[in-house]
Design a protein around this motif. Structure first.
Motif, PDB file in Angstrom:
ATOM      1  N   ASP A 143     -18.783  64.191  15.362  1.00 42.91           N
ATOM      2  CA  ASP A 143     -17.417  64.708  16.019  1.00 42.91           C
ATOM      3  C   ASP A 143     -16.971  63.568  17.280  1.00 42.91           C
ATOM      4  OD1 ASP A 143     -16.918  66.980  14.729  1.00 42.91           O
ATOM      5  OD2 ASP A 143     -18.191  68.115  16.143  1.00 42.91           O
ATOM      6  N   ILE A 144     -18.014  62.936  17.415  1.00 42.52           N
ATOM      7  CA  ILE A 144     -17.820  61.865  18.695  1.00 42.52           C
ATOM      8  C   ILE A 144     -17.116  60.819  18.057  1.00 42.52           C
ATOM      9  CG2 ILE A 144     -18.959  59.927  20.056  1.00 42.52           C
ATOM     10  CD1 ILE A 144     -21.254  61.938  20.361  1.00 42.52           C
ATOM     11  N   VAL A 145     -17.195  60.405  16.816  1.00 39.73           N
ATOM     12  CA  VAL A 145     -16.580  59.383  16.099  1.00 39.73           C
ATOM     13  C   VAL A 145     -15.195  59.785  15.809  1.00 39.73           C
ATOM     14  CG1 VAL A 145     -16.594  58.014  14.106  1.00 39.73           C
ATOM     15  CG2 VAL A 145     -18.632  58.374  15.143  1.00 39.73           C
ATOM     16  N   GLU A 146     -15.083  61.061  15.787  1.00 32.78           N
ATOM     17  CA  GLU A 146     -13.608  61.550  15.446  1.00 32.78           C
ATOM     18  C   GLU A 146     -12.766  61.109  16.800  1.00 32.78           C
ATOM     19  OE1 GLU A 146     -10.512  63.795  13.809  1.00 32.78           O
ATOM     20  OE2 GLU A 146     -12.499  63.736  13.072  1.00 32.78           O
ATOM     21  N   ALA A 147     -13.190  60.724  17.857  1.00 35.66           N
ATOM     22  CA  ALA A 147     -12.266  60.151  18.907  1.00 35.66           C
ATOM     23  C   ALA A 147     -11.779  58.866  18.581  1.00 35.66           C
ATOM     24  CB  ALA A 147     -13.038  59.915  20.175  1.00 35.66           C
ATOM     25  N   GLN A 148     -12.571  58.232  17.688  1.00 36.44           N
ATOM     26  CA  GLN A 148     -11.879  56.844  17.208  1.00 36.44           C
ATOM     27  C   GLN A 148     -10.972  57.094  16.312  1.00 36.44           C
ATOM     28  OE1 GLN A 148     -13.123  54.482  19.092  1.00 36.44           O
ATOM     29  NE2 GLN A 148     -14.922  53.656  17.808  1.00 36.44           N
ATOM     30  N   LEU A 149     -10.812  58.254  15.601  1.00 38.33           N
ATOM     31  CA  LEU A 149      -9.624  58.358  14.928  1.00 38.33           C
ATOM     32  C   LEU A 149      -8.471  59.048  15.649  1.00 38.33           C
ATOM     33  CD1 LEU A 149     -11.284  60.292  11.740  1.00 38.33           C
ATOM     34  CD2 LEU A 149     -10.560  57.763  11.943  1.00 38.33           C
ATOM     35  N   GLN A 150      -8.784  60.119  16.471  1.00 41.99           N
ATOM     36  CA  GLN A 150      -7.558  60.817  17.060  1.00 41.99           C
ATOM     37  C   GLN A 150      -7.516  60.520  18.465  1.00 41.99           C
ATOM     38  OE1 GLN A 150      -6.635  64.660  16.255  1.00 41.99           O
ATOM     39  NE2 GLN A 150      -8.393  65.104  14.877  1.00 41.99           N
ATOM     40  N   GLY A 151      -8.075  59.437  19.099  1.00 46.05           N
ATOM     41  CA  GLY A 151      -7.907  58.988  20.335  1.00 46.05           C
ATOM     42  C   GLY A 151      -8.771  59.366  21.412  1.00 46.05           C
ATOM     43  N   ASP A 177     -10.426  52.092  20.496  1.00 54.00           N
ATOM     44  CA  ASP A 177      -9.341  51.457  19.625  1.00 54.00           C
ATOM     45  C   ASP A 177      -8.066  51.816  20.512  1.00 54.00           C
ATOM     46  OD1 ASP A 177      -7.482  50.454  17.833  1.00 54.00           O
ATOM     47  OD2 ASP A 177      -8.055  51.704  16.239  1.00 54.00           O
ATOM     48  N   GLY A 178      -7.716  51.196  21.251  1.00 54.20           N
ATOM     49  CA  GLY A 178      -6.365  51.169  22.083  1.00 54.20           C
ATOM     50  C   GLY A 178      -6.863  51.442  23.554  1.00 54.20           C
ATOM     51  N   ASN A 179      -5.789  51.163  24.603  1.00 54.10           N
ATOM     52  CA  ASN A 179      -6.074  51.048  25.990  1.00 54.10           C
ATOM     53  C   ASN A 179      -5.143  51.841  26.629  1.00 54.10           C
ATOM     54  OD1 ASN A 179      -3.931  49.540  25.620  1.00 54.10           O
ATOM     55  ND2 ASN A 179      -5.099  47.504  26.115  1.00 54.10           N
ATOM     56  N   ALA A 180      -4.364  52.832  26.016  1.00 52.95           N
ATOM     57  CA  ALA A 180      -3.463  53.602  26.646  1.00 52.95           C
ATOM     58  C   ALA A 180      -4.075  54.572  27.608  1.00 52.95           C
ATOM     59  CB  ALA A 180      -2.310  54.259  25.612  1.00 52.95           C
ATOM     60  N   GLN A 181      -3.524  54.933  28.729  1.00 56.90           N
ATOM     61  CA  GLN A 181      -4.182  55.942  29.600  1.00 56.90           C
ATOM     62  C   GLN A 181      -4.140  57.274  29.135  1.00 56.90           C
ATOM     63  OE1 GLN A 181      -1.786  56.457  33.002  1.00 56.90           O
ATOM     64  NE2 GLN A 181      -3.284  57.423  34.431  1.00 56.90           N
ATOM     65  N   ASN A 182      -3.012  57.496  28.317  1.00 54.70           N
ATOM     66  CA  ASN A 182      -3.000  58.783  27.548  1.00 54.70           C
ATOM     67  C   ASN A 182      -3.604  58.509  26.129  1.00 54.70           C
ATOM     68  OD1 ASN A 182      -2.470  60.955  26.068  1.00 54.70           O
ATOM     69  ND2 ASN A 182      -0.356  60.869  26.480  1.00 54.70           N
ATOM     70  N   GLY A 183      -4.923  59.342  26.085  1.00 55.41           N
ATOM     71  CA  GLY A 183      -5.711  59.161  25.047  1.00 55.41           C
ATOM     72  C   GLY A 183      -4.814  59.464  23.584  1.00 55.41           C
ATOM     73  N   MET A 225     -18.588  49.696  12.477  1.00 55.71           N
ATOM     74  CA  MET A 225     -19.812  50.586  12.649  1.00 55.71           C
ATOM     75  C   MET A 225     -20.592  50.485  14.075  1.00 55.71           C
ATOM     76  SD  MET A 225     -22.049  52.713  11.243  1.00 55.71           S
ATOM     77  CE  MET A 225     -21.860  52.511   9.337  1.00 55.71           C
ATOM     78  N   ILE A 226     -20.722  49.291  14.461  1.00 58.23           N
ATOM     79  CA  ILE A 226     -21.335  48.983  15.710  1.00 58.23           C
ATOM     80  C   ILE A 226     -20.657  49.516  16.992  1.00 58.23           C
ATOM     81  CG2 ILE A 226     -21.878  47.181  17.416  1.00 58.23           C
ATOM     82  CD1 ILE A 226     -22.607  45.471  15.028  1.00 58.23           C
ATOM     83  N   ALA A 227     -19.542  49.530  16.832  1.00 55.20           N
ATOM     84  CA  ALA A 227     -18.485  50.280  17.840  1.00 55.20           C
ATOM     85  C   ALA A 227     -18.780  51.692  18.023  1.00 55.20           C
ATOM     86  CB  ALA A 227     -16.957  49.876  17.867  1.00 55.20           C
ATOM     87  N   ASP A 228     -18.817  52.345  16.674  1.00 59.13           N
ATOM     88  CA  ASP A 228     -18.960  53.851  16.718  1.00 59.13           C
ATOM     89  C   ASP A 228     -20.220  54.222  17.151  1.00 59.13           C
ATOM     90  OD1 ASP A 228     -16.584  54.041  15.575  1.00 59.13           O
ATOM     91  OD2 ASP A 228     -17.347  54.299  13.296  1.00 59.13           O
TER      92      ASP A 228
END
Length: 466
Positions: free
Chosen positions: A130-138, A222-228, A360-363
């Motif tokens: 579920d933590i890795v889910e953040a990489q998909l949905q921000g 993945d991305g640097n927007a203030q709004n995730g 993979m390393i980033a995740d």
């Protein structure tokens, strides 16, 4: 990360009853049936633009629900997202204090045992994915359910909060949660279409502020927007699904029209009625029987696509060769193309079937940082005198490609006239080796042959197991 102006000491004074209370309700949202049966089945660019714009203005309701539906419908998107999330599930991990830690050894043992007991309760592997889910949905957020056991305040469950209930207040730089009583598609629709302001008024829409020690936020790298909501893979995958779906619909129509050719029957103008009825029945049954008998004056014509092969190839290249490949590259970082086919080596297939190493390393880094944040919270609430904390980390793994590279280095050393010791080889490859002749030690001239034979035997063993 949402701002938190409270000090740790203030957070520690919270009552156990408040921490143990379930705060965020996640029951099914209301009045969304039409989304699945109408909107999501008849997607057009204007609708997707509306979902994205609403998320940018602070409400992630429609975009998150659409993405979940896409993952159920599209086998490729669902598969690569699953692969990305499960890649960290089988990694070995450990919890250790630093070697120069001033914490007494007995306390270290007690603390590590305490943390591992908590991990068993909270289903830690599910937490990783579920933590890795953040990489998909921000962004991903969790509610930590606390309870008192053995005079300690410990997490009993790490509840993933669905992203469609998440809202973002850009003025306060804070994520808030929509009250399930307000998670009504019709009500939220009215707020979304009001474009007079650049943000959606969340007043009366969200639940009161939740205690900071109960919420754990995870933000995509993945991305640097203030709004995730604007980060991660989600926007690209939704657009990819839309364009791919156009091709799939056209392909389905084409197959319906030309995979089973249409049948045209022609009969003489002066035919008698019984003959015409028998002829019509024969045509109707042709699709099941694939044979018929008709008078020689009657004519049967099959409407076929003369360029069927090239037409089918065009659709397949568009859907499978282009969009599916691009989707895999966006999520996994790579895609095994059909050009390698069965000729690709085991190593090539292994690499392309999983997540690219840097992703993979980033995740793993994201999981590591999040889990260590959880460990810090738990220990700060229960061990006030602890001067430093143990660290969660994944164990370093040596995959087959790494070992193959190392074996080539050893062979080159041997070719240069030097002997690599038996002990070094055993340490590098983690199994015992012996010279061909018992009790013999390779000489300088035998070194290269000895190492080469060892490498050959080793990879025969590995490939046989693979």
């Amino acid at each position: 990360m949402a701002k938190n102006n409270k000090t740790r000491s203030e957070l520690q004074r919270v009552s156990a009853a408040e921490m143990a209370k379930r705060t965020i309700q996640v029951e099914n949202v209301r009045k969304i049936y039409n989304l699945y049966t109408s909107e999501f089945s008849g997607l057009i660019p204007d609708l997707i633009h509306y979902y994205f714009e609403t998320a940018r203005r602070g409400v992630n309701f429609w975009k998150s629900l659409l993405f979940e539906e896409i993952r159920r419908r599209d086998l490729q998107i669902g598969g690569v997202c699953q692969t990305r999330k499960l890649a960290v599930a089988n990694k070995e991990w450990e919890i250790e204090f630093e070697e120069d830690s001033n914490v007494p050894e007995a306390t270290q043992t007690e603390v590590i045992k305490f943390i591992k007991q908590i991990f068993k309760k909270v289903k830690i592997v599910n937490f990783f994915t579920d933590i890795v889910e953040a990489q998909l949905q921000g962004v991903s957020t969790f509610e930590i359910n606390w309870d008192v056991a053995d005079n300690k305040l410990t997490p009993t469950k790490l509840s993933y909060i669905p992203n469609h209930l998440l809202a973002y207040d850009d003025v306060a730089d804070q994520y808030k949660y929509i009250d399930v009583a307000n998670a009504d598609a019709v009500k939220l629709r009215g707020l979304g279409w009001n474009t007079m302001n650049d943000r959606i008024d969340l007043t009366g829409l969200v639940i009161p502020e939740v205690h900071p020690m109960k919420i754990l936020e995870v933000h995509s790298l993945d991305g640097n927007a203030q709004n995730g909501f604007l980060n991660g893979c989600i926007d690209a995958l939704i657009w990819g699904y839309l364009f791919k779906s156009y091709g799939l619909k056209d392909w389905s129509v084409y197959i319906e029209r030309f995979a089973i050719p249409a049948i045209v029957g022609k009969f003489p103008t002066l035919s008698n009625t019984p003959d015409k009825n028998a002829f019509i029945n024969a045509i109707n049954n042709y699709g099941n029987l694939f044979k018929m008998t008709v008078p020689k004056d009657y004519d049967i014509t099959l409407l076929d696509d003369k360029g069927k092969g090239s037409s089918v190839d065009a659709f397949e290249r568009f859907v499978d060769g282009y969009w599916d490949k691009k989707i895999a590259i966006r999520v996994l970082g790579q895609s095994l193309t059909t050009s390698e086919g069965a000729k690709g080596s085991y190593a090539l297939g292994k690499v392309h079937d999983t997540v690219r190493e840097d992703i993979m390393i980033a995740d793993m880094m994201l999981v590591k940082d999040t889990v260590n944040e959880l460990i810090c919270r738990v220990l700060e609430l229960n061990y006030s005198g602890l001067r430093d904390f143990p660290e969660f980390s994944f164990k370093k793994e040596k995959d087959i490609e790494y070992k193959k590279t190392r074996s080539e280095i050893i062979k080159n050393i041997a070719d240069a006239g030097y002997i690599v010791s038996k002990e070094d080889i055993q340490m590098e490859f983690d199994f015992n080796v012996e010279p061909k002749v018992a009790g013999a030690t390779p000489t300088m001239n035998q070194g290269a042959q000895y190492v080469e034979k060892f490498i050959e035997d080793y990879f025969q063993f590995v490939n046989k197991g693979a």
